[in-house]
Design a protein around this motif. Structure first.
Motif, PDB file in Angstrom:
ATOM      1  N   LYS A 130      54.926  36.187  37.115  1.00 50.12           N
ATOM      2  CA  LYS A 130      54.230  35.704  38.314  1.00 50.12           C
ATOM      3  C   LYS A 130      52.986  34.903  37.934  1.00 50.12           C
ATOM      4  O   LYS A 130      52.683  33.896  38.579  1.00 50.12           O
ATOM      5  CB  LYS A 130      53.826  36.888  39.203  1.00 50.12           C
ATOM      6  N   SER A 131      52.257  35.339  36.918  1.00 48.19           N
ATOM      7  CA  SER A 131      51.051  34.614  36.521  1.00 48.19           C
ATOM      8  C   SER A 131      51.412  33.252  35.909  1.00 48.19           C
ATOM      9  O   SER A 131      50.674  32.279  36.096  1.00 48.19           O
ATOM     10  CB  SER A 131      50.223  35.429  35.540  1.00 48.19           C
ATOM     11  N   VAL A 132      52.510  33.161  35.190  1.00 46.22           N
ATOM     12  CA  VAL A 132      52.937  31.876  34.629  1.00 46.22           C
ATOM     13  C   VAL A 132      53.404  30.950  35.733  1.00 46.22           C
ATOM     14  O   VAL A 132      53.157  29.745  35.687  1.00 46.22           O
ATOM     15  CB  VAL A 132      54.054  32.107  33.570  1.00 46.22           C
ATOM     16  N   ASP A 133      54.070  31.487  36.746  1.00 44.20           N
ATOM     17  CA  ASP A 133      54.525  30.667  37.872  1.00 44.20           C
ATOM     18  C   ASP A 133      53.347  30.105  38.672  1.00 44.20           C
ATOM     19  O   ASP A 133      53.435  29.037  39.240  1.00 44.20           O
ATOM     20  CB  ASP A 133      55.446  31.470  38.786  1.00 44.20           C
ATOM     21  N   ARG A 134      52.246  30.814  38.743  1.00 48.65           N
ATOM     22  CA  ARG A 134      51.074  30.311  39.455  1.00 48.65           C
ATOM     23  C   ARG A 134      50.456  29.113  38.749  1.00 48.65           C
ATOM     24  O   ARG A 134      49.861  28.257  39.372  1.00 48.65           O
ATOM     25  CB  ARG A 134      50.012  31.394  39.581  1.00 48.65           C
TER      26      ARG A 134
END
Length: 136
Positions: A130-134
């Motif tokens: 999720k943090s990489v997708d942000r």
């Protein structure tokens, strides 16, 4: 992605609940005879159900949310197994004379710890994705 740490935890939980539970007694009756899981169909079903959920969760590495949910269901199943062990150990006739419990009573606890560690690692992977997708 089978090389993740949660795969090892899930595999160990499956081995502990599916294999070791058949070898170690969970208690002794009034005559001192060892009580094994393989003597009770309910306990066999709960142990092999837990092992099957653990093994099934290993191959759901692409769907981390489902893997996490199955881990929680497996933890609940192991708590039910632990409850059955405790109930049966407290209702054995002659319990005031014989109060020995077998090491098999600890198997659901070991499995619960391994499953909690696996779920923690799954959650960590999900948060990382999720943090990489942000950032994209």
């Amino acid at each position: 992605m089978l090389q993740r740490i949660q795969t090892i935890y899930l595999l160990l939980a499956a081995i502990v609940c599916g294999g070791l539970s058949m070898m170690f007694p969970y208690g002794f009756d009034q005559q001192g005879v060892e009580l094994f899981v393989k003597q009770q169909p309910l306990l066999i079903g709960l142990c092999f159900g837990s092992a099957a959920l653990s093994l099934g969760s290993i191959f759901l590495f692409k769907n981390r949310k489902l893997q996490f949910v199955l881990g929680r269901i497996n933890i609940l199943l192991n708590f039910i197994l632990l409850g059955v062990f405790v109930y049966w150990s407290l209702t054995i006739s002659g319990e005031t004379v014989v109060s020995e419990k077998g090491i098999g009573m600890l198997i659901p606890i070991i499995s619960i710890v391994l499953l909690v560690l696996a779920n923690k690692a799954i959650k960590k992977d999900e948060d990382l994705v999720k943090s990489v997708d942000r950032l994209r």
